[in-house]
Structure formats: structure tokens, C-alpha cells
Enzyme design. Structure first.
Site, mmCIF file in Angstrom:
data_model
loop_
_atom_site.group_PDB
_atom_site.id
_atom_site.type_symbol
_atom_site.label_atom_id
_atom_site.label_comp_id
_atom_site.label_asym_id
_atom_site.label_seq_id
_atom_site.Cartn_x
_atom_site.Cartn_y
_atom_site.Cartn_z
ATOM 1 N N SER A 22 -8.384 -51.669 -53.634
ATOM 2 C CA SER A 22 -7.397 -50.863 -52.895
ATOM 3 C C SER A 22 -6.374 -51.750 -52.190
ATOM 4 O O SER A 22 -5.216 -51.407 -52.058
ATOM 5 C CB SER A 22 -8.094 -49.984 -51.857
ATOM 6 O OG SER A 22 -8.584 -50.756 -50.769
ATOM 7 N N ASP B 157 10.117 -82.125 3.812
ATOM 8 C CA ASP B 157 9.943 -81.077 2.805
ATOM 9 C C ASP B 157 8.811 -80.126 3.168
ATOM 10 O O ASP B 157 8.055 -79.674 2.302
ATOM 11 C CB ASP B 157 9.682 -81.694 1.417
ATOM 12 C CG ASP B 157 10.767 -82.648 0.988
ATOM 13 O OD1 ASP B 157 11.921 -82.449 1.389
ATOM 14 O OD2 ASP B 157 10.457 -83.605 0.240
ATOM 15 N N CYS C 177 -7.322 -60.628 -49.487
ATOM 16 C CA CYS C 177 -7.745 -60.842 -50.870
ATOM 17 C C CYS C 177 -9.251 -60.845 -51.036
ATOM 18 O O CYS C 177 -9.768 -60.462 -52.084
ATOM 19 C CB CYS C 177 -7.144 -62.144 -51.407
ATOM 20 S SG CYS C 177 -7.434 -63.563 -50.350
ATOM 21 N N GLY D 250 10.066 -60.718 -60.344
ATOM 22 C CA GLY D 250 10.347 -60.578 -61.771
ATOM 23 C C GLY D 250 11.460 -61.492 -62.236
ATOM 24 O O GLY D 250 11.507 -61.872 -63.415
ATOM 25 N N LEU D 251 12.360 -61.864 -61.337
ATOM 26 C CA LEU D 251 13.471 -62.739 -61.698
ATOM 27 C C LEU D 251 13.165 -64.191 -61.343
ATOM 28 O O LEU D 251 13.076 -65.063 -62.216
ATOM 29 C CB LEU D 251 14.747 -62.284 -60.974
ATOM 30 C CG LEU D 251 16.019 -63.055 -61.303
ATOM 31 C CD1 LEU D 251 16.505 -62.702 -62.714
ATOM 32 C CD2 LEU D 251 17.108 -62.740 -60.286
ATOM 33 N N ALA E 250 6.900 -63.719 -51.055
ATOM 34 C CA ALA E 250 6.950 -62.318 -51.489
ATOM 35 C C ALA E 250 8.274 -61.706 -51.050
ATOM 36 O O ALA E 250 8.788 -62.004 -49.973
ATOM 37 C CB ALA E 250 5.787 -61.543 -50.889
ATOM 38 N N GLN F 14 21.063 -88.490 2.469
ATOM 39 C CA GLN F 14 21.146 -88.983 3.841
ATOM 40 C C GLN F 14 20.152 -88.265 4.746
ATOM 41 O O GLN F 14 19.736 -87.141 4.460
ATOM 42 C CB GLN F 14 22.571 -88.798 4.372
ATOM 43 C CG GLN F 14 23.613 -89.613 3.609
ATOM 44 C CD GLN F 14 25.016 -89.345 4.118
ATOM 45 O OE1 GLN F 14 25.416 -88.194 4.288
ATOM 46 N NE2 GLN F 14 25.778 -90.403 4.364
ATOM 47 N N HIS G 129 14.921 -78.359 -3.267
ATOM 48 C CA HIS G 129 13.959 -79.428 -3.576
ATOM 49 C C HIS G 129 13.407 -79.207 -4.984
ATOM 50 O O HIS G 129 12.929 -78.111 -5.302
ATOM 51 C CB HIS G 129 12.807 -79.428 -2.575
ATOM 52 C CG HIS G 129 11.842 -80.560 -2.798
ATOM 53 N ND1 HIS G 129 12.114 -81.849 -2.395
ATOM 54 C CD2 HIS G 129 10.632 -80.595 -3.409
ATOM 55 C CE1 HIS G 129 11.096 -82.630 -2.739
ATOM 56 N NE2 HIS G 129 10.187 -81.895 -3.358
#
Length: 914
Positions: A818, A153, A720, A645-646, A613, A99, A117
Site C-alpha cells: 500500500s 556594571d 519502504c 520518465g524524462l 522525486a 572614560q 553593556h
């Protein structure tokens, strides 16, 4: 927030002017904080329904005034103003008001009036601020609480808050996520600041000020001569109110739920849209529309003039679904829901099957009430706002609700039990269980292990440690998905669309992924963001583009053959996916190594079981979550953290696994080859390296120093293709070493999340200890330790960047990798090109190599003679998703990246037709 409130002692007498649930929440919070609301001024009841703010105030006995208007013929209505003044407010609070309030009222209280606003003023003044924030593609949204004045505003600013705008955010998204909850808090905070005499009045600047009119249905028609991003912004900026629309088959059709579609053009049925230069496509995901730039937007829902909303994918489907026969329990539920409708639509005498929820006077705020009341009575029935819009008539709503109640048309929800940490100025949510057949589950035997933050040695999470039984489950799921599932039947373009979607999700979560990568692997955050995550996203996008081009490239061919007359034969080759692939990756680039192998594997149409990993499982598990959210069918992607390994051994031996892709050490690669022989699996291996870097005296020395250091110390040397041995021509050797040491001293070693850090911790404790032993061996054999070689004195697994000189060819550090920040330097005689080449090639490894010289003829000669899969000239570490990557000799065989990587995950079939 609570402690902030407690600091304020002053309380005010307030008048609340406005309406809506937002106004109701502000009212409740202000009263809870001890302020006295002396009057609520709101709108009259609509269709017999009181506004939520009025309901709350009336319940509390607060005086409520319901004025249809405050002015008549441009002048204040004196009776209304007098009623307002009678409450004696010290401050007017306008949380949401439609209003026009006279200045006699605005300026009346001691402290004036404040207004909420929903934009960052002075941008987007006007009543449709949230809409225009999205329509104009703003990257930031927010709200302003300002002091009311006689402008629109334009009053002085009291406080502002802002948030990021997501690429596919709608008005509802912004409102529900930020503008509503944070706006309520801010309104209360603003009142406290005023009460305590600390509220600022910051004049609004006219620079950057904009005003846009109210968006109504008649001016929300889509203008088609725009880029896809503008079409998307227009649609989402009008979602849900007033709704962007176009004319289809002679009627107004409103578009909801848009998102940018970065993929190949999907298959679908054409739909002519008035004004669009190109027909839309009805696909199984929704309606695809095209911008004038050729890019695409996906629209999920469509609404017709009669109010009926449907999934866009169902546009050409039959109009009516078969009615369900209800059980006695379901009939009771239907009557309970009818009573809830009646409670909301109190103006409607009888709720009939044809009663339309919205045409009977309900609004969007009643949708929330409807769903909450149903949830309260039937907790197992989970409905969304969208469900109401798609079934506005009572009979349709009951049919939809019963289907949901029965579990029909319901995808199984992905349940994730996270470990959450507040780190790097964000909350990261990390899955920690095995991911098998589309679900996160504990290991079969319940075993777990701790994954450690290398920056301080602390435990990040206890992660499931997969067992042999888990391997069997994962392989079975991958086999089923490949042979009988949706993935095996999916066309190549759809497969590419999923991969593009996954890449988009990875990019959306890039900061979270990079943070997880940093705390789990020790990668410096800036490097993790750019390389670990950035290249992973690029890799998935690159291979997504290959999905529908495999047969079109030289992957498949038509072959002329000898014909035995009178027969006429045609022979052609076809490339096919292999089946279930096992992928085993290392710990140095956890996400990137996953992407390098998985993207090619999936693009070729295979399914996979991946073992990250053991020490760096977390980004792989986060990737699993994102793959599920991207829509990958169950069983296509499976992730098994645990012991190499598993788990790795069992995968390489498993009879239903048809391919193993491995990156890691040469000894483990040899063991995998032995295990793979059990059923003659296809194998590709990217193994160890001792990459030589030859630096000639005619190089650009400062560049060679910079690039040479990157060749060794990039990613803490855990790389790598790191230059495992530098050969420096004698005449520049001493100066080169001096400059390297000077630069090392400038490097900052520290917290990998610190943006200024150059060098983070080594990946894990055992690796640090191995590196320290490596340096001790170098010293014992007679090499000169020029710098470093020690652990840094601080918590975590930090090692000083190290330099060795006087390294002779027979020494251990000259021959063995390394995999850390250790520069190994050997001299070679001036001009001895062939001699240094022979020394560089005297290694069993052949992954990468490099040469620095201004003599291009010399550089090309060197590159031809070096026995390595990659040769860098006057640069280093420059890999690209389109360039094949892989080694020679004991550095392995097969390629990652580029078109050649696809061949590692395909098999060739020859077909002859008479």
C-alpha cells in the site's frame, strides 16, 4: 519597531557620553525620534581624527565637549562637571564609554544615567565582556541596558536581549550580527520607556555574577595544555582585539579566524610552535593546531610583529609576490585610493608606498570607512575587512586591490535565487533551479512545475523542470570533474574532509532542512529532524570516515599466485571509483535517500547526477547549496528536478553514465535495468516490499502492539520497509487488534509542523487517491475494515490510519504494497510456525521482515527461514548507517549503508607485477 515608537509622546533632553560609530548611530536615532540632544561628551581627537560621534554632533550643531578626563587624583574636575551641568540634561545616555564618569555627573539628571553593556548581566561584568562570552564558550550572548550606580556594571537592569552563539562566531560576528544593530534599537527603546515612565529597575542578582579583567595583548598568549574547543574559544574570543598569540620562530605570531575541524588529520608541513606538545600543520586550508584531546582547530590567518597579516596556508610561501604592471586606468584607481587614505590619515603629510595604515593612527572603525569610500567610487571592487589587515602598507594594499579589480584570486560567487517563506518560526530559503556544474540555472527550455505542500494543497514554489539538454549538461560536467577536475586528483583524506564539512553544514542547517522536508513531503517535523535529517548527517559522517580506508580494508588485497620459476610475481587488487553515477531517489525520505546513496558514491570518489522525486525536490536543492558552500568542486554534484520518465530515463540510457543507483517501485526498477543495458551500466536497486511481521502469542504483547504500529504507521506508512502484512497468532489476535485500535484513537492527526502531531498528510494527492482505492479494493474482496479507510475531513491530503482484518492470502491487499498507513492483519493457527513461514515467504518481495516472540530459538529459526534482506527480532525500523540495507527477489539487489554500500560504487582492478 516603528509602531512601537509612535506610541510614545514624551521627549527628553539628553546628554550623550561616549564615543564610536555605535555612539554615533544611537545619537542619530534618538534625534530622529524627536529627543533633543543638548550635549555630546566624547574623547579628544586622536592623530587629528575626531571620533565619529563628535563628527555627527558637530555637523548638526550640537554642543560637543572633548574632555581627556573627568577626574584628577580621584576627584571630579569641577570645570568639567560645570560644563556638563550647563547643558541641562534630563537623562545621560552612555552607549559606549571608555572614560570613568564621576557620580556627580551620573546622578545629576532628573532621570539619572543608562549604560549599554555587551553581556547578559550579571555575567561578564567588565570591559572585555564580549571576549569572555566566547572565551568561556557561552551558548548565549547578548546585552544589557542598566541604570548606572557606583558599582562596576552592577546597577539595576532596564532591559536585556540575547542571541545564540554559533560554534565559530568571533567578537566581530556577534557585534555585527546582533550587539550593534539590536543594541542601537534597544538604546532608543530604553529612552522611550524612560520618557513614558515605564522603564523598570530590576535589581541585579549576585547569583551567577562574574567579573573578568580587560584582555590585553600581554595576557592573550595561548596556553596549549587545553582541549581543542578551549583553544578555539580562546582564539576567537580575542579576534580581532587584542589577538591571541603564540611564539613561532622566535617572534610573536597572532592567530585569527579559527574554527573547529572535525575531520581526519589533513596532510601538511609541520610548524613548531613554542609550548605546543605537537607541531601544527600548514595545510592548503590554513594552520591546523591540536588540543590535548587530540582534536583539531583550523586557523585561517596569521599576523606577524610588524603588522603584516597573511593566509596561514601561505606561511612557507615566498615573502613577496611579483609586482603588477598597472594599466592607466589602474594607476588612476591607485591615486584615488591614495587620496582616500590621505583623507583618513590626515595627520600624515604624504601617503607613500611604505605608509602603514594602522601604524599611522587608523583603527578598526577606519577600516569600515576606507572600504565604504572605495566601494562608493569603484562599485566593482569588493573588499573585505580582512583584506586591509592583510595588506597594511599602501603599496601592498594597491597590489591586492588591483588583483581583486582584475578578478584574480577570486572564486566565482555562488548565485542563488531563493524562494523564501516564513514558516515554523523561521525564514527558510529554498533554491528552486537545476544545479549543474556548481551553478543554479533555469532549465534549458525554461519549463517549471509547482511543488505542493501536502498539509494544505498550497504551492510552495515553481521549480525548474530539467530537460534532456540539462541531463546532457549535467553528465558532461560530472564527467569533466571526474576525469580532469580537482576531484579526480584529490587525495582520499581531503575528500573525507569535504564530506565532514558538508555533514557539519547539514547539521548547522538541520532545522531549516527539517522544515523544508516537512512542508514538501508532509513528514512530521520532529521525525524529519531526527530521522530524515539526523540520519542523513550520520550517513555523511560515516562514509567520510571510509574515504581513506577503502584500500586498507578488505576492499583491496594482495593475492598469492602460482609462480613459474624463475619468475617472481606479485598480484594485488585495487578498488577504483566507477566514474559518473546517476542516482534516482523516491519521495518518502527525500534527503535521507539522497544521503544513503550519495555519501557512499562520493566516498568512493565518483561524481554524480541526482534526480530527486518530482514531488519532493526542495531538500535536494538545498543540499546542493550546502555542498557548494562546503567546497565541493564544480561538477561533482549535480541535481536535476523534473520528470522521472524524462530525466530518469535519459540518465539510465546515457552512454557516459557508468552506474545507476535507484530507489523506487519495482516496475520502474525493471525499466531502468532495460535502459542500463545500452552500455551495460552497473545497477543497484532498492525496490518495493511487502514485508511480513509475524507476532507469536508468547511475545510481550504491549511492546508488539507499539512496535507493530510503528512498523506500519511510521512516516505515515510511506516507508519502504513498512510491515505490509501482519501475521498474528490466533490466541492473541482479537486482543492485539483491540489494543491497536485503542492506540490509533489516541493519535493526533494534523499539521506536521505542530510538535504534538503524530500523523501528518500523505505525500501528494495522487498517492492519497491510490490509497483510498486500495482500501476500497480490500473491502470489495471481503476483508474486514476495522478502522479508518477514509480521507480526513480537513484541507490537505490526510488519511485516517487504517486496520484490515480477516485478510486471506489471495486478496490484493495481502499481495501488494500500500505504501501508506494501512495495517493488513491475517491470523495463523496456534503453534503453526512452518505454516506461517510459508505464507510469509509467498511473495515476490523480500525487503524486510520481523518476528515478535520471547523464544530466542524460535526467533533465530524464523530469521534464518525468512526470505528478506533484513529481519527484525522484537523490534522494527531499527536501521543504522553501519548496517547494510537492501532486499531480495523483486525488492532489488545491491546494498545501501555499511561497508557493503561502497562496493556498489567501486570496481576491482587486478595488477600483477614481475
Amino acid at each position: 519597531f516603528n509602531s512601537f515608537y509612535q506610541a510614545y509622546q514624551q521627549k527628553l533632553k539628553l546628554a550623550l557620553i561616549g564615543q564610536s560609530i555605535f555612539g554615533q548611530e544611537v545619537y542619530n536615532k534618538l534625534r530622529k525620534e524627536g529627543h533633543k540632544v543638548v550635549g555630546v561628551f566624547t574623547v579628544p581627537d586622536k592623530n587629528g581624527q575626531a571620533d565619529p560621534l563628535a563628527l555627527a554632533a558637530e555637523k548638526d550643531g550640537t554642543p560637543v565637549f572633548k574632555f581627556p578626563r573627568w577626574r584628577a587624583k580621584g576627584k571630579p574636575i569641577q570645570e568639567v562637571v560645570a560644563a556638563y551641568k550647563s547643558v541641562g540634561a534630563e537623562l545621560n545616555v552612555l552607549p559606549f564609554c571608555t572614560q570613568f564618569i564621576p557620580m556627580d555627573v551620573i546622578d545629576c539628571p532628573k532621570h539619572g544615567s543608562i549604560i549599554y553593556h555587551p553581556s547578559i548581566l550579571p555575567r561578564h561584568r567588565g570591559a572585555s565582556a564580549i571576549n569572555w562570552t566566547l572565551i568561556q564558550g557561552d551558548k548565549k550572548a547578548g546585552f544589557t541596558i542598566f541604570w548606572a550606580d557606583d558599582g562596576l556594571d552592577t546597577g539595576p537592569i532596564l532591559l536585556q536581549r540575547e542571541c545564540d552563539v554559533g560554534q565559530n562566531d568571533t567578537v566581530d560576528d556577534l557585534y555585527n550580527r546582533f550587539l550593534f544593530p539590536e543594541g542601537i534599537k534597544a538604546m532608543v527603546e530604553a529612552v522611550h520607556l524612560i520618557a513614558d515612565g515605564k522603564a523598570p529597575r530590576i535589581p541585579q542578582s549576585e547569583e551567577g555574577a562574574t567579573y573578568e579583567g580587560i584582555q590585553k595583548k600581554e595576557n592573550a598568549e595561548i596556553s596549549w595544555d587545553q582541549p581543542a574547543s578551549a583553544l578555539h574559544n580562546w582564539i576567537r574570543g580575542h579576534d580581532k582585539v587584542p589577538g591571541a598569540w603564540a611564539t613561532i620562530d622566535g617572534q610573536m605570531v597572532t592567530f585569527y579566524g579559527s574554527s573547529l575541524l572535525n575531520a581526519s588529520v589533513p596532510t601538511g608541513q609541520e610548524l613548531v610552535i613554542k609550548g605546543a606538545s605537537k607541531p601544527g600543520l600548514i595545510t592548503k586550508s590554513g594552520l591546523v593546531i591540536f588540543g590535548n584531546d587530540g582534536k583539531m582547530v583550523l586557523v585561517r590567518n596569521l599576523q606577524f610583529e610588524d603588522g603584516k597579516m597573511i593566509p596561514a596556508s601561505k606561511y612557507f610561501a615566498a615573502d613577496e609576490a611579483t609586482s603588477l604592471e598597472l594599466t592607466e586606468e589602474e594607476k588612476k584607481m591607485a591615486e584615488d585610493i591614495r587620496a582616500i587614505w590621505k583623507g583618513i590619515l590626515s595627520n600624515v603629510a604624504v601617503i607613500e608606498d611604505s605608509t602603514d595604515f594602522f601604524k599611522s593612527g587608523a583603527s578598526s572603525m577606519h577600516v569600515v570607512r576606507l572600504l565604504e569610500e572605495i566601494k562608493q567610487k569603484y562599485s566593482g571592487l569588493q573588499l573585505q575587512n580582512e583584506d586591509v589587515y592583510m595588506a597594511t602598507k599602501f603599496a601592498d594594499f594597491i597590489q591586492m586591490a588591483v588583483r581583486k579589480f582584475r578578478g584574480e584570486d577570486k572564486e566565482e560567487e555562488l548565485v542563488i535565487d531563493y524562494v523564501s517563506k516564513n514558516v515554523n518560526n523561521m525564514t527558510v530559503n529554498m533554491p528552486y533551479q537545476c544545479f549543474i556544474n556548481g551553478q543554479f540555472i533555469n532549465a534549458d527550455d525554461g519549463k517549471t512545475y509547482d511543488t505542493i505542500n501536502p498539509a494544505d494543497g498550497s504551492v510552495i514554489a515553481s521549480v525548474s523542470s530539467a530537460s534532456l539538454a540539462d541531463v546532457d549538461k549535467a553528465v558532461a560536467a560530472a564527467k569533466e570533474a571526474f576525469e580532469n577536475g580537482e576531484w579526480g586528483r584529490m587525495n582520499a583524506r581531503e575528500r573525507g574532509r569535504l564530506m565532514y564539512r558538508l555533514a557539519d553544514l547539514m547539521e548547522e542547517h538541520q532545522e531549516e532542512l527539517a522544515t523544508i522536508e516537512s512542508i514538501d513531503s508532509g513528514a512530521v517535523y520532529t521525525l524529519a529532524l531526527k530521522t530524515h535529517v539526523g540520519m542523513s548527517v550520520q550517513t555523511f559522517r560515516y562514509f567520510a570516515g571510509w574515504c581513506d580506508k577503502i584500500q586498507a580494508s578488505d576492499c583491496g588485497a594482495t593475492i598469492p599466485i602460482s609462480q613459474a620459476r624463475p619468475n617472481h610475481n606479485l598480484t594485488f587488487t585495487k578498488k577504483e571509483p566507477i566514474g559518473v553515477c546517476a542516482i534516482v531517489i523516491p519521495w518518502n525520505y527525500p534527503l535521507m535517500m539522497l544521503a544513503w546513496k550519495s555519501a557512499a558514491c562520493l566516498a568512493a570518489g565518483n561524481t554524480l547526477v541526482l534526480k530527486p522525486a518530482q514531488v519532493t525536490p526542495l531538500t535536494s536543492l538545498k543540499f546542493a547549496e550546502l555542498s557548494a558552500k562546503a567546497g565541493f568542486p564544480k561538477g561533482v554534484i549535480n541535481i536535476l528536478p523534473g520528470s522521472g520518465g524524462l530525466v530518469g530515463q535519459h540518465l539510465s540510457e546515457h552512454p557516459d553514465v557508468r552506474k545507476v543507483g535507484f530507489t523506487g517501485s519495482t516496475p520502474t526498477g525493471k525499466q531502468i535495468m532495460k535502459s542500463a543495458a545500452t552500455n551495460l551500466k552497473k545497477v543497484s536497486l532498492e525496490l518495493g516490499g511487502k514485508s511480513p511481521l509475524i507476532i507469536f502469542s508468547d511475545c510481550e504483547l504491549d511492546r508488539a502492539v507499539k512496535m507493530g504500529m510503528g512498523a506500519v504507521y511510521f512516516n505515515k506508512g510511506e516507508n519502504c520497509i513498512a510491515a505490509g502484512r501482519l501475521f498474528v497468532e490466533e490466541s492473541i489476535h482479537d486482543e492485539f487488534v483491540r489494543k491497536v485500535v485503542e492506540e490509533i484513537k489516541k493519535m493526533k492527526i494534523g499539521d506536521p509542523l505542530d510538535r504534538s502531531t503524530d500523523h501528518g498528510p500523505q505525500n501528494h494527492k495522487a498517492h492519497l487517491e491510490k490509497l483510498l482505492q486500495y482500501c476500497e479494493t480490500g473491502v470489495k474482496e471481503g476483508a474486514t475494515l476495522v478502522y479508518g479507510g477514509r480521507q480526513v475531513r480537513r484541507p490537505g491530503f490526510f488519511m485516517e490510519p487504517t486496520v484490515f482484518t480477516d485478510v486471506e492470502d489471495h486478496m490484493y491487499i495481502a499481495q501488494e504494497e500500500s505504501f501508506g498507513p494501512v495495517m493488513v492483519i491475517s491470523k495463523f493457527k496456534n503453534g503453526d510456525v512452518d505454516g506461517v513461514l510459508q505464507r510469509a515467504n509467498t511473495t515476490e518481495y523480500g525487503l524486510a521482515s520481523g518476528v515478535f516472540t520471547k523464544d530466542i530459538s524460535k526467533a533465530l529459526y524464523i530469521s534464518e527461514k525468512l526470505e528478506a534482506g533484513t529481519v527484525f527480532i522484537n523490534t522494527y525500523n531499527k536501521t543504522d548507517v553501519a548496517a547494510p540495507f537492501g532486499g531480495f527477489k523483486q525488492s532489488g539487489f545491491g546494498k545501501d549503508l555499511g561497508e557493503e554500500a561502497l562496493h556498489e560504487y567501486l570496481r576491482t582492478k587486478a595488477i600483477t607485477v614481475e
